[in-house]
Design a protein around this motif. Structure first.
Motif, PDB file in Angstrom:
ATOM      1  N   ARG A   1       0.847  -1.198   0.000  1.00  0.00           N
ATOM      2  CA  ARG A   1       0.000   0.000   0.000  1.00  0.00           C
ATOM      3  C   ARG A   1       0.877   1.241   0.000  1.00  0.00           C
ATOM      4  NH1 ARG A   1      -3.669  -0.019   5.082  1.00  0.00           N
ATOM      5  NH2 ARG A   1      -1.707  -0.604   6.086  1.00  0.00           N
ATOM      6  N   GLY A   2       0.279   2.368  -0.367  1.00  0.00           N
ATOM      7  CA  GLY A   2       0.989   3.631  -0.273  1.00  0.00           C
ATOM      8  C   GLY A   2       1.880   3.901  -1.464  1.00  0.00           C
ATOM      9  N   ARG A   3       2.945   4.667  -1.212  1.00  0.00           N
ATOM     10  CA  ARG A   3       3.760   5.197  -2.300  1.00  0.00           C
ATOM     11  C   ARG A   3       4.548   4.132  -3.050  1.00  0.00           C
ATOM     12  NH1 ARG A   3       4.640  10.155   1.353  1.00  0.00           N
ATOM     13  NH2 ARG A   3       5.779   8.690   2.667  1.00  0.00           N
ATOM     14  N   GLY A   4       4.823   2.991  -2.431  1.00  0.00           N
ATOM     15  CA  GLY A   4       5.653   1.999  -3.086  1.00  0.00           C
ATOM     16  C   GLY A   4       4.918   0.981  -3.918  1.00  0.00           C
ATOM     17  N   VAL A   5       3.607   1.136  -4.044  1.00  0.00           N
ATOM     18  CA  VAL A   5       2.806   0.096  -4.677  1.00  0.00           C
ATOM     19  C   VAL A   5       3.165  -0.097  -6.157  1.00  0.00           C
ATOM     20  CG1 VAL A   5       0.888   1.603  -5.369  1.00  0.00           C
ATOM     21  CG2 VAL A   5       0.445  -0.794  -4.787  1.00  0.00           C
ATOM     22  N   ASP A   6       3.729   0.920  -6.794  1.00  0.00           N
ATOM     23  CA  ASP A   6       4.110   0.794  -8.206  1.00  0.00           C
ATOM     24  C   ASP A   6       5.608   0.554  -8.384  1.00  0.00           C
ATOM     25  OD1 ASP A   6       4.952   3.254  -7.337  1.00  0.00           O
ATOM     26  OD2 ASP A   6       4.320   4.355  -9.134  1.00  0.00           O
ATOM     27  N   ARG A   7       6.278   0.110  -7.311  1.00  0.00           N
ATOM     28  CA  ARG A   7       7.724  -0.081  -7.353  1.00  0.00           C
ATOM     29  C   ARG A   7       8.098  -1.560  -7.308  1.00  0.00           C
ATOM     30  NH1 ARG A   7      10.734   3.892  -8.985  1.00  0.00           N
ATOM     31  NH2 ARG A   7      12.367   3.696  -7.399  1.00  0.00           N
ATOM     32  N   GLN A   8       7.358  -2.373  -8.019  1.00  0.00           N
ATOM     33  CA  GLN A   8       7.609  -3.804  -8.148  1.00  0.00           C
ATOM     34  C   GLN A   8       7.666  -4.524  -6.790  1.00  0.00           C
ATOM     35  OE1 GLN A   8      11.112  -4.457 -10.565  1.00  0.00           O
ATOM     36  NE2 GLN A   8      10.403  -3.058 -12.165  1.00  0.00           N
ATOM     37  N   PRO A   9       6.605  -4.430  -5.982  1.00  0.00           N
ATOM     38  CA  PRO A   9       6.602  -5.136  -4.693  1.00  0.00           C
ATOM     39  C   PRO A   9       6.856  -6.626  -4.867  1.00  0.00           C
ATOM     40  CG  PRO A   9       4.718  -3.652  -4.854  1.00  0.00           C
ATOM     41  CD  PRO A   9       5.341  -3.702  -6.219  1.00  0.00           C
ATOM     42  N   GLY A  10       7.755  -7.159  -4.062  1.00  0.00           N
ATOM     43  CA  GLY A  10       8.015  -8.594  -4.071  1.00  0.00           C
ATOM     44  C   GLY A  10       8.906  -9.072  -5.193  1.00  0.00           C
ATOM     45  N   GLU A  11       9.518  -8.164  -5.954  1.00  0.00           N
ATOM     46  CA  GLU A  11      10.367  -8.567  -7.068  1.00  0.00           C
ATOM     47  C   GLU A  11      11.708  -7.841  -6.992  1.00  0.00           C
ATOM     48  OE1 GLU A  11       8.601  -8.189 -10.936  1.00  0.00           O
ATOM     49  OE2 GLU A  11       6.592  -8.485 -10.144  1.00  0.00           O
ATOM     50  N   PHE A  12      12.777  -8.580  -7.285  1.00  0.00           N
ATOM     51  CA  PHE A  12      14.068  -7.911  -7.421  1.00  0.00           C
ATOM     52  C   PHE A  12      14.002  -6.957  -8.612  1.00  0.00           C
ATOM     53  CE2 PHE A  12      16.397 -11.761  -5.420  1.00  0.00           C
ATOM     54  CZ  PHE A  12      16.143 -11.260  -4.150  1.00  0.00           C
ATOM     55  N   ARG A  13      14.731  -5.882  -8.502  1.00  0.00           N
ATOM     56  CA  ARG A  13      14.658  -4.841  -9.531  1.00  0.00           C
ATOM     57  C   ARG A  13      15.178  -5.341 -10.886  1.00  0.00           C
ATOM     58  NH1 ARG A  13      20.000  -2.784  -9.633  1.00  0.00           N
ATOM     59  NH2 ARG A  13      21.126  -3.238  -7.693  1.00  0.00           N
TER      60      ARG A  13
ATOM     61  N   GLU B   1      22.356  -3.849   2.014  1.00  0.00           N
ATOM     62  CA  GLU B   1      22.270  -2.440   1.626  1.00  0.00           C
ATOM     63  C   GLU B   1      23.116  -2.156   0.386  1.00  0.00           C
ATOM     64  OE1 GLU B   1      20.256  -0.224   2.823  1.00  0.00           O
ATOM     65  OE2 GLU B   1      19.463  -1.564   4.353  1.00  0.00           O
ATOM     66  N   THR B   2      24.227  -2.853   0.255  1.00  0.00           N
ATOM     67  CA  THR B   2      25.100  -2.653  -0.897  1.00  0.00           C
ATOM     68  C   THR B   2      24.459  -3.210  -2.167  1.00  0.00           C
ATOM     69  OG1 THR B   2      27.096  -2.677   0.472  1.00  0.00           O
ATOM     70  CG2 THR B   2      27.365  -3.220  -1.858  1.00  0.00           C
ATOM     71  N   ILE B   3      23.835  -4.365  -2.071  1.00  0.00           N
ATOM     72  CA  ILE B   3      23.160  -4.956  -3.240  1.00  0.00           C
ATOM     73  C   ILE B   3      21.941  -4.130  -3.634  1.00  0.00           C
ATOM     74  CG2 ILE B   3      21.972  -7.015  -4.121  1.00  0.00           C
ATOM     75  CD1 ILE B   3      23.641  -8.637  -2.051  1.00  0.00           C
ATOM     76  N   HIS B   4      21.225  -3.600  -2.628  1.00  0.00           N
ATOM     77  CA  HIS B   4      20.025  -2.793  -2.867  1.00  0.00           C
ATOM     78  C   HIS B   4      19.121  -3.494  -3.898  1.00  0.00           C
ATOM     79  CE1 HIS B   4      19.754   0.904  -0.649  1.00  0.00           C
ATOM     80  NE2 HIS B   4      19.026   1.496  -1.591  1.00  0.00           N
ATOM     81  N   PRO B   5      18.624  -4.686  -3.558  1.00  0.00           N
ATOM     82  CA  PRO B   5      18.011  -5.538  -4.588  1.00  0.00           C
ATOM     83  C   PRO B   5      16.643  -5.097  -5.087  1.00  0.00           C
ATOM     84  CG  PRO B   5      17.818  -6.556  -2.436  1.00  0.00           C
ATOM     85  CD  PRO B   5      18.676  -5.354  -2.253  1.00  0.00           C
ATOM     86  N   PHE B   6      15.992  -4.169  -4.363  1.00  0.00           N
ATOM     87  CA  PHE B   6      14.654  -3.745  -4.761  1.00  0.00           C
ATOM     88  C   PHE B   6      14.671  -2.291  -5.229  1.00  0.00           C
ATOM     89  CE2 PHE B   6      14.106  -7.052  -1.500  1.00  0.00           C
ATOM     90  CZ  PHE B   6      13.296  -7.953  -2.182  1.00  0.00           C
ATOM     91  N   LEU B   7      13.637  -1.904  -5.944  1.00  0.00           N
ATOM     92  CA  LEU B   7      13.550  -0.518  -6.399  1.00  0.00           C
ATOM     93  C   LEU B   7      13.253   0.431  -5.247  1.00  0.00           C
ATOM     94  CD1 LEU B   7      11.659  -0.517  -9.836  1.00  0.00           C
ATOM     95  CD2 LEU B   7      14.075  -0.063  -9.374  1.00  0.00           C
ATOM     96  N   ASP B   8      12.569  -0.044  -4.225  1.00  0.00           N
ATOM     97  CA  ASP B   8      12.203   0.797  -3.090  1.00  0.00           C
ATOM     98  C   ASP B   8      12.122  -0.085  -1.854  1.00  0.00           C
ATOM     99  OD1 ASP B   8      11.524   3.070  -1.704  1.00  0.00           O
ATOM    100  OD2 ASP B   8       9.419   3.079  -2.327  1.00  0.00           O
ATOM    101  N   GLY B   9      12.250   0.529  -0.697  1.00  0.00           N
ATOM    102  CA  GLY B   9      12.092  -0.206   0.557  1.00  0.00           C
ATOM    103  C   GLY B   9      13.335  -0.929   1.033  1.00  0.00           C
TER     104      GLY B   9
END
Length: 386
Positions: free
Chosen positions: A145-157, A212-220
């Motif tokens: 929910r909220g601002r991250g809903v269009d940032r590929q939730p549950g998927e690596f970037r 944190e270095t891998i930063h695998p998601f687009l957000d969160g």
């Protein structure tokens, strides 16, 4: 032995612009960590503080009271690091009735953090391993929910992200190219489950930086990276309850935190980071123990008020117990939790207001909400928005 950079740069292209993305080496560090005598002593103190924290909840009349409020405090602090402006009262009001007037997007992010943590802990308790798959599932809840809903939730970037700057070309740090995320996370997962002589606290410190270095998601990534710490400590058996959260420590020392992450990547200075992390664990655990003791003292003092200022009926004590469970609540919810009629609960809470224990916060005649101010003050320390 002095280390060098803990990874290598790969030239990639984003929107036609060449970018130098950092790909971390697998854990554990080489050559191995050497914390020295002071570092080992700090680790022992941090471990002892965790042990005290693990036992302190049993002192409270209902350990779940502390857990309920402390998880929400952590959710608030972790989200504030990412820029949200919610308060603890905002979150509790939102959970109570999605009350108007609170910053909706911000408070939804905080509420989603609570849901993500609870989801992850439930999955671990069911025997599901701490893994990339579980982190994806937790991420899906975090961004549902909220601002991250269009940032590929549950998927690596599947695209390049960056930290700082307006584009990858002028960013402060550029994580691995999207094509390297799966392999980097697979290496991290292997490290999480590898047998070895690294203490769990040290392992959590290393894993947090790597994530944190891998930063695998687009957000969160920041919120999930902090969640990873407590998930590791619960999964590893160091804590029975998720009561150790480093977000306040990281918030108070943000500049140092980022400097140390950069020093690990650039110079391989894992030792300085681990010492900082262990100091945070010791301080955070000690502060949580202190908060639990102060809550216990508050509960005892307020119980004494009921006796000293005239005999109070059972209903008043039942409503006070309900306020401990939910320190910001309306009369219908109070009545339900205390198993009382609405008029009886209303009369009892007014008695608590007259004793200075509770306070009505809406100023209205209907849909009134009452706050257990002293409880909220203890839990809200350090939780002011940045």
């Amino acid at each position: 032995m002095k280390r060098e950079a803990t990874g290598h740069l790969e030239i990639t292209s984003t929107a036609g612009e060449p970018v130098r993305a950092f790909v971390p080496d697998p854990l554990p560090p080489l050559p191995p960590l050497k914390l020295g005598r002071l570092g080992l002593a700090l680790h022992d103190r941090a471990l002892l503080a965790c042990g005290r924290l693990d036992g302190v909840a049993s002192l409270l009349p209902d350990p779940d009271l502390f857990l309920y409020a402390y998880v929400r405090r952590e959710a608030l602090l972790s989200s504030q690091i990412e820029g949200t402006q919610s308060s603890l009262s905002d979150l509790l009001l939102f959970e109570l009735a999605e009350a108007p007037g609170v910053p909706f997007d911000d408070v939804v992010e905080v509420s989603s953090y609570v849901a993500a943590l609870e989801y992850g802990l439930t999955r671990l308790a069911s025997g599901f391993p701490l893994s990339s798959r579980l982190l994806k599932e937790i991420h899906a809840v975090l961004l549902a929910r909220g601002r991250g809903v269009d940032r590929q939730p549950g998927e690596f970037r599947r695209s390049q992200n960056w930290i700082g700057g307006t584009r990858p070309g002028n960013a402060r740090f550029v994580p691995p190219p999207p094509g390297r995320v799966d392999s980097c996370m697979a290496e991290l997962e292997r490290f999480l489950h590898a047998e070895g002589d690294l203490p769990l606290l040290v392992k959590a410190a290393l894993a947090h930086v790597q994530f944190e270095t891998i930063h695998p998601f687009l957000d969160g990534n920041g919120r999930l990276g902090r969640l990873l710490i407590v998930l590791m400590l619960v999964d590893g058996g160091l804590l029975r309850q998720p009561l150790l959260y480093l977000s306040l420590f990281f918030k108070q020392h943000r500049s140092r935190y980022y400097e140390l992450l950069d020093a690990v990547r650039r110079d391989g200075d894992w030792e300085a980071w681990v010492l900082f992390f262990l100091e945070g664990v010791e301080r955070t655990a000690a502060a949580a123990v202190d908060a639990a003791h102060r809550l216990l003292a508050l509960f005892q003092a307020d119980e004494a008020k009921l006796t000293v200022r005239g005999r109070s009926g059972v209903s008043v004590r039942q409503v006070l117990a309900a306020l401990r469970q939910r320190p910001l609540i309306g009369i219908p919810q109070l009545a339900a939790r205390a198993q009382l009629s609405f008029p009886t609960a209303a009369k009892a809470v007014e008695r608590l207001v007259s004793l200075g224990i509770a306070r009505e916060i809406t100023g209205g005649r209907r849909n009134r909400v009452f706050a257990y101010d002293s409880y909220l003050a203890i839990l809200g320390e350090g939780a002011d928005p940045l």
